[in-house]
Design a protein around this motif. Structure first.
Motif, PDB file in Angstrom:
ATOM      1  N   ASP A 172       0.895  -1.160   0.000  1.00 35.42           N
ATOM      2  CA  ASP A 172       0.000   0.000   0.000  1.00 35.42           C
ATOM      3  C   ASP A 172       0.929   1.205   0.000  1.00 35.42           C
ATOM      4  N   THR A 173       1.171   1.747  -1.187  1.00 37.28           N
ATOM      5  CA  THR A 173       2.184   2.795  -1.317  1.00 37.28           C
ATOM      6  C   THR A 173       1.758   4.131  -0.713  1.00 37.28           C
ATOM      7  N   THR A 174       0.557   4.148  -0.108  1.00 35.23           N
ATOM      8  CA  THR A 174       0.162   5.360   0.604  1.00 35.23           C
ATOM      9  C   THR A 174       0.668   5.328   2.047  1.00 35.23           C
ATOM     10  N   THR A 175       1.280   4.187   2.460  1.00 35.72           N
ATOM     11  CA  THR A 175       1.826   4.063   3.818  1.00 35.72           C
ATOM     12  C   THR A 175       3.334   3.837   3.744  1.00 35.72           C
ATOM     13  N   ALA A 176       4.020   4.170   4.825  1.00 36.33           N
ATOM     14  CA  ALA A 176       5.477   3.997   4.868  1.00 36.33           C
ATOM     15  C   ALA A 176       5.859   2.522   4.760  1.00 36.33           C
ATOM     16  N   ALA A 177       5.127   1.647   5.464  1.00 33.22           N
ATOM     17  CA  ALA A 177       5.432   0.215   5.432  1.00 33.22           C
ATOM     18  C   ALA A 177       5.216  -0.359   4.036  1.00 33.22           C
ATOM     19  N   GLY A 178       4.139   0.092   3.380  1.00 33.76           N
ATOM     20  CA  GLY A 178       3.853  -0.383   2.030  1.00 33.76           C
ATOM     21  C   GLY A 178       4.904   0.049   1.036  1.00 33.76           C
ATOM     22  N   LYS A 179       5.390   1.278   1.195  1.00 35.39           N
ATOM     23  CA  LYS A 179       6.455   1.773   0.323  1.00 35.39           C
ATOM     24  C   LYS A 179       7.716   0.944   0.498  1.00 35.39           C
ATOM     25  N   LEU A 180       8.004   0.547   1.747  1.00 37.07           N
ATOM     26  CA  LEU A 180       9.186  -0.269   2.015  1.00 37.07           C
ATOM     27  C   LEU A 180       9.086  -1.611   1.313  1.00 37.07           C
ATOM     28  N   VAL A 181       7.902  -2.240   1.406  1.00 41.11           N
ATOM     29  CA  VAL A 181       7.707  -3.538   0.757  1.00 41.11           C
ATOM     30  C   VAL A 181       7.900  -3.419  -0.744  1.00 41.11           C
ATOM     31  N   PHE A 182       7.297  -2.386  -1.343  1.00 39.34           N
ATOM     32  CA  PHE A 182       7.450  -2.243  -2.796  1.00 39.34           C
ATOM     33  C   PHE A 182       8.885  -1.898  -3.160  1.00 39.34           C
TER      34      PHE A 182
END
Length: 204
Positions: A102-112
């Motif tokens: 979920d690139t709207t969250t910091a954790a999601g950006k990290l995963v991507f």
């Protein structure tokens, strides 16, 4: 605004998008804002995906059921998300192995970011193997590289066809056995020869 994209691989009616659409609605997507394609993920020509990506605006979030519904491969997926990020558009994956994205969250950006790093690593390996293979071929007196997909006959047909206003570009590319990128590298949308097309026809 939330926007959904759904896709099934077959257009013969044997597969439906009901499950994906229900997931979109449950996630808060307006049913009127769900784009739908019936095409293989490997195909370049997915008109509803193109329309969906074009219609997204800064602040929107694109929702997909699974990662494989969106990109043809990891490299294509990374390219799409990089473009969305640059435009201020988020991506959220609802289920499957990419559900943490979920690139709207910091954790999601990290995963991507991990996905993007893997894609970059894959590109580096392919490049390294290609260079090594070409060097080995040259050492044995062989010339490397892929054969040209375009021939003089194909260039002439492409130029004549693109000059007609009713030409279906997807059908033309399929007939010639080339991608849109290859077509437009040789011929303009109005049928004018570009530099690569002129080289094949021997016109400087």
């Amino acid at each position: 605004m939330l926007v959904g994209y759904v896709r099934v691989s077959k257009a013969d009616g044997s597969q439906t998008t009901d499950l994906q659409r229900d997931a979109m609605v449950a996630a808060g997507v307006d049913p009127e804002r769900v784009y739908e394609d019936h095409a293989s993920g490997a195909k370049d020509d997915r008109p509803q995906l193109a329309a969906c990506l074009k219609g997204l605006r800064e602040g929107d979030t694109l929702l997909v059921w699974k990662l494989d519904r969106l990109g043809r491969n990891l490299r294509h997926l990374v390219t799409i998300v990089d473009d969305l990020t640059a435009r201020g558009v988020g991506l959220q994956v609802l289920t499957g192995q990419g559900a943490a994205i979920d690139t709207t969250t910091a954790a999601g950006k990290l995963v991507f970011g991990i996905f993007a790093a893997l894609s970059e690593y894959e590109r580096a390996l392919i490049s390294e193997r290609t260079v090594a293979g070409l060097a080995s071929a040259r050492a044995r007196g062989r010339k490397g590289g892929r054969p040209f997909k375009m021939t003089p006959a194909k260039v002439r047909l492409a130029a004549a066809s693109m000059g007609q206003p009713d030409t279906n570009v997807a059908a033309l590319c399929k007939e010639l056995g080339i991608t849109r990128q290859t077509l437009y590298r040789h011929v303009s949308p109005s049928g004018e020869l570009r530099d690569d097309g002129k080289k094949i026809l021997g016109r400087r």
